[in-house]
Write a protein that holds these residues in place. Structure first.
Motif, PDB file in Angstrom:
ATOM      1  N   ARG A  78      47.389  33.877  29.412  1.00  0.00           N
ATOM      2  CA  ARG A  78      46.269  34.781  29.139  1.00  0.00           C
ATOM      3  C   ARG A  78      45.911  35.569  30.394  1.00  0.00           C
ATOM      4  O   ARG A  78      46.126  35.115  31.503  1.00  0.00           O
ATOM      5  N   THR A  79      45.346  36.765  30.179  1.00  0.00           N
ATOM      6  CA  THR A  79      44.829  37.572  31.282  1.00  0.00           C
ATOM      7  C   THR A  79      43.328  37.734  31.073  1.00  0.00           C
ATOM      8  O   THR A  79      42.888  38.155  30.007  1.00  0.00           O
ATOM      9  N   LEU A  80      42.553  37.400  32.092  1.00  0.00           N
ATOM     10  CA  LEU A  80      41.094  37.481  32.022  1.00  0.00           C
ATOM     11  C   LEU A  80      40.581  38.611  32.897  1.00  0.00           C
ATOM     12  O   LEU A  80      41.179  38.929  33.921  1.00  0.00           O
ATOM     13  N   ALA A  81      39.456  39.181  32.482  1.00  0.00           N
ATOM     14  CA  ALA A  81      38.713  40.110  33.327  1.00  0.00           C
ATOM     15  C   ALA A  81      37.452  39.379  33.767  1.00  0.00           C
ATOM     16  O   ALA A  81      36.648  38.972  32.941  1.00  0.00           O
ATOM     17  N   VAL A  82      37.299  39.183  35.061  1.00  0.00           N
ATOM     18  CA  VAL A  82      36.177  38.435  35.616  1.00  0.00           C
ATOM     19  C   VAL A  82      35.366  39.373  36.497  1.00  0.00           C
ATOM     20  O   VAL A  82      35.929  40.140  37.279  1.00  0.00           O
ATOM     21  N   VAL A  83      34.046  39.314  36.370  1.00  0.00           N
ATOM     22  CA  VAL A  83      33.170  40.153  37.199  1.00  0.00           C
ATOM     23  C   VAL A  83      33.044  39.519  38.577  1.00  0.00           C
ATOM     24  O   VAL A  83      32.773  38.329  38.699  1.00  0.00           O
ATOM     25  N   ALA A  84      33.232  40.319  39.609  1.00  0.00           N
ATOM     26  CA  ALA A  84      33.123  39.844  40.994  1.00  0.00           C
ATOM     27  C   ALA A  84      31.798  40.322  41.600  1.00  0.00           C
ATOM     28  O   ALA A  84      31.053  41.075  40.981  1.00  0.00           O
ATOM     29  N   TRP A  85      31.512  39.896  42.803  1.00  0.00           N
ATOM     30  CA  TRP A  85      30.296  40.311  43.495  1.00  0.00           C
ATOM     31  C   TRP A  85      30.542  41.649  44.195  1.00  0.00           C
ATOM     32  O   TRP A  85      31.672  42.064  44.397  1.00  0.00           O
ATOM     33  N   PRO A  86      29.485  42.368  44.590  1.00  0.00           N
ATOM     34  CA  PRO A  86      29.633  43.735  45.118  1.00  0.00           C
ATOM     35  C   PRO A  86      30.516  43.876  46.353  1.00  0.00           C
ATOM     36  O   PRO A  86      31.231  44.858  46.489  1.00  0.00           O
ATOM     37  N   ASP A  87      30.492  42.915  47.271  1.00  0.00           N
ATOM     38  CA  ASP A  87      31.280  43.072  48.501  1.00  0.00           C
ATOM     39  C   ASP A  87      32.639  42.375  48.419  1.00  0.00           C
ATOM     40  O   ASP A  87      33.279  42.127  49.436  1.00  0.00           O
ATOM     41  N   TRP A  88      33.106  42.067  47.224  1.00  0.00           N
ATOM     42  CA  TRP A  88      34.405  41.412  47.027  1.00  0.00           C
ATOM     43  C   TRP A  88      35.539  42.341  47.436  1.00  0.00           C
ATOM     44  O   TRP A  88      35.499  43.540  47.185  1.00  0.00           O
ATOM     45  N   ARG A  89      36.547  41.786  48.086  1.00  0.00           N
ATOM     46  CA  ARG A  89      37.726  42.562  48.499  1.00  0.00           C
ATOM     47  C   ARG A  89      38.959  41.997  47.817  1.00  0.00           C
ATOM     48  O   ARG A  89      39.144  40.779  47.789  1.00  0.00           O
ATOM     49  N   PRO A  90      39.834  42.860  47.286  1.00  0.00           N
ATOM     50  CA  PRO A  90      41.007  42.367  46.557  1.00  0.00           C
ATOM     51  C   PRO A  90      42.050  41.747  47.480  1.00  0.00           C
ATOM     52  O   PRO A  90      42.297  42.249  48.565  1.00  0.00           O
ATOM     53  N   PRO A  91      42.669  40.649  47.027  1.00  0.00           N
ATOM     54  CA  PRO A  91      43.770  40.059  47.798  1.00  0.00           C
ATOM     55  C   PRO A  91      45.085  40.772  47.479  1.00  0.00           C
ATOM     56  O   PRO A  91      45.099  41.755  46.732  1.00  0.00           O
ATOM     57  N   GLU A  92      46.174  40.282  48.008  1.00  0.00           N
ATOM     58  CA  GLU A  92      47.502  40.827  47.706  1.00  0.00           C
ATOM     59  C   GLU A  92      47.802  40.607  46.221  1.00  0.00           C
ATOM     60  O   GLU A  92      47.405  39.595  45.649  1.00  0.00           O
ATOM     61  N   ALA A  93      48.525  41.520  45.602  1.00  0.00           N
ATOM     62  CA  ALA A  93      48.916  41.362  44.199  1.00  0.00           C
ATOM     63  C   ALA A  93      49.774  40.115  44.049  1.00  0.00           C
ATOM     64  O   ALA A  93      50.681  39.877  44.826  1.00  0.00           O
ATOM     65  N   GLY A  94      49.449  39.287  43.055  1.00  0.00           N
ATOM     66  CA  GLY A  94      50.204  38.068  42.802  1.00  0.00           C
ATOM     67  C   GLY A  94      49.716  36.854  43.565  1.00  0.00           C
ATOM     68  O   GLY A  94      50.221  35.752  43.353  1.00  0.00           O
TER      69      GLY A  94
END
Length: 115
Positions: A78-94
């Motif tokens: 499954r693929t989920l969409a999760v709400v993050a906090w405002p200052d969240w930074r994305p990690p590397e893909a995968g």
């Protein structure tokens, strides 16, 4: 005699009020049941699961700061969409991302990112 007339009038007014508001009574009970259901549908169990980061997006909001939505692939496919906090930074893909899964009392599950 006056008391009997007053009782009859009171009974008639009560029955008219009930007949006139017959639709409002079930509607009111339905609203009350919905509020009880909504307020008691709380988390009864929590556990941490690990998924893989896919991508993120931001949905623009008219009210205050927009929150990023993070898409995560779970081990079960499954693929989920999760709400993050405002200052969240994305990690590397995968890369691995930790998520808290909460099972709710009446139905469903709720997911949130672990800081």
């Amino acid at each position: 005699m006056r008391k009997d007339a007053a009782r009859k009038l009171s009974r008639q007014l009560t029955s008219e009020a009930l007949r006139g508001n017959l639709l409002a009574i079930p509607f009111g009970l339905l609203i009350i049941a919905g509020l009880i259901f909504w307020t008691t549908n709380v988390a009864v169990s929590r556990h941490i699961i690990e998924g893989r980061y896919v991508r993120w997006t931001v949905h623009q909001s008219d009210k205050g700061q927009s929150l990023p939505r993070v898409f995560i692939d779970l081990p079960d496919g499954r693929t989920l969409a999760v709400v993050a906090w405002p200052d969240w930074r994305p990690p590397e893909a995968g890369s691995a991302v930790r998520i808290e899964e909460q099972s709710l009392r009446w139905y469903g599950k709720r997911y949130s990112l672990v800081r």
